[in-house]
Every structure is written in C-alpha cells, then in structure tokens.
Design an enzyme around this catalytic site. Sequence first.
Site, mmCIF file in Angstrom:
data_model
loop_
_atom_site.group_PDB
_atom_site.id
_atom_site.type_symbol
_atom_site.label_atom_id
_atom_site.label_comp_id
_atom_site.label_asym_id
_atom_site.label_seq_id
_atom_site.Cartn_x
_atom_site.Cartn_y
_atom_site.Cartn_z
ATOM 1 C CB THR A 1 -0.912 0.007 1.232
ATOM 2 O OG1 THR A 1 -1.695 -1.188 1.250
ATOM 3 C CG2 THR A 1 -1.845 1.222 1.201
ATOM 4 C CE LYS B 1 -5.220 -2.167 1.863
ATOM 5 N NZ LYS B 1 -3.844 -2.656 1.789
ATOM 6 C CE LYS C 1 2.133 2.461 4.830
ATOM 7 N NZ LYS C 1 1.544 1.571 3.779
#
Length: 288
Positions: A94, A169, A237
């Site tokens: 990701t 995502k 993050k």
Amino acid sequence: MSAMRVAVLGTGIMGAPMARNLLRAGHEVVVWNRTAEKARALEPDGATVADDPVGALHGVDAVMTMLTDGAAVEAVADATGPGLAGKLWWQASTVGMEATQALAELAAQRGATFVDAPVLGTKAPAEQGSLVVLASGADEALDRAQPLFDACGSRTMRLGGAGTGTRLKLVANHWVALVVNGLAETLALAEGLGLDGHTFLEAIDGGPLDLGYAHLKGPGMLDRDLPVAFPLRHALKDVDLLLRAAHLHDVDLGLAPAMRERFSRAVDQGLGDADLAAVFEVSRPSSR
C-alpha cells in the site's frame, strides 16, 4: 498453468504468509528481506533466500513487492538495476496514488510488466490464503498474475488500469480506520460511564447495528489482548496516504484528520508496533 519462479521482496507480517501460500501452490519462491532473519524463517517451507534484491530476481518469472511504503519499494526496485526487465511485477504494497504512478513509470523504463494489486486483509487472512486481491493493470498482465493471486487470495477483483487497485485500497483503508476508531471510542465511553464494555458488544450482537469487526477486535481492546495483525504505525501511514489522495481530488474528509490525530497520539505513546486496535488506549479514561 505451470508453476512460476517468484521473487518475494519483503517477508514481514504480510509477505511471509503470502510467500508460504505461493510455495504451497507449487511455485518456486525466492525471498529477500532487509532483516535477513525474517527471510531465513521461510527456508524450512522450501523458499530460497537471496542475499540482496538483485540476487532474488535472478532467473525468476515474477516479482512481488510487499514493503512498508512507496519509498521502500522504489529504493528496492531501483537497486535491482536491469533485473526487472522482462519480469511480471506484482506490486502488492500500500503506497498511495503518487507512488504507484512513479512505480508504474519505473517498471516501463525497466521493461517490466506492472500490476498494481494491493490486498484487503491482515495477518490471519494472509496466513489462510483468503485475502481479497484488488487487481489492476493490463488484461494480459492480470492473466499472467492470476495463478499468484489464486495462491494468496480467495477472491480477485479486476478493476481496470493500473492505479485503480490502489485507489480502492485507500477507500477501504478509510473504512477500516473509521470502524476501528469508532469502536475504540465507543468502548472507551462505555468504560468511562462505568459500564462493562462487553455489554455493548452483547447489545448489538445479531442486530442491524452489529458489525463482525466489533466482535473481532472489541474483546481484545477491553481485555488488553491484541495480537498484532496490522501495526498501528502502518495504519497511520495509510491514513496519511488517503488524506493526500483526498486533498489531490478536492474531497473534504472531516473525520480522517481526527483519526490521524488518534493514531499519531498512540504512536507517540509507544504503541506504533502494537495492533492498530490499540488506538483504544488513547481514549480510555485511564489514559488521561
């Protein structure tokens, strides 16, 4: 389709079980990790351990990257030099929209076939081979990668051109962050009001307000028993990535900045390597 020889770069919480599932599916797997002990732990499963990313790519058909962030992926890919040429590159990390675009451009420069396919799921689904693969890229590339997807996931969504998987995502991660923060604050409120938080979970059980995730993470929050499925620092993050994407597309996310503050405070309290559900600790009455 015949077995493939695959390099797995990154054998942490997600990469290691995905590598094991590739092995179980009959693929040859070469592994590399910055912390070598994590790669060597896969030797008993049949993986070959490489000393560096260049060595890992020697003679393979495909490479999968499952690393912490875009900078890590780009650094490792760049270090392989011409090693990516002719390879199928499954980018599963990701990394956000901008890094995905940069990595796709790097792949084109190096003559690699790029597939942007992050996954939904954490440690247990990765171990069980039940991840959902958010696959995006050229149809021919996705066809080539499908045996790898099948080894690691129970379902593959084909979403269009490379970059679409990353966008979905980010949307999914926004939902996860909302759910875990909402659950954490709800259970903290219950405790603050002198209630046993388990009674809230019992109250919603089976009704229209119920949510499987509440029963997956809620008891662990209350009992302070949270095996690490996804580190909190990685969740922070990911919230930064989705906030960046929202900014670029002029989407006003009112709750996300507050979620980021909660995750950031938890990391500052030393919980960065704990499970993301440990964000509960910043809300509970004893944390003040």
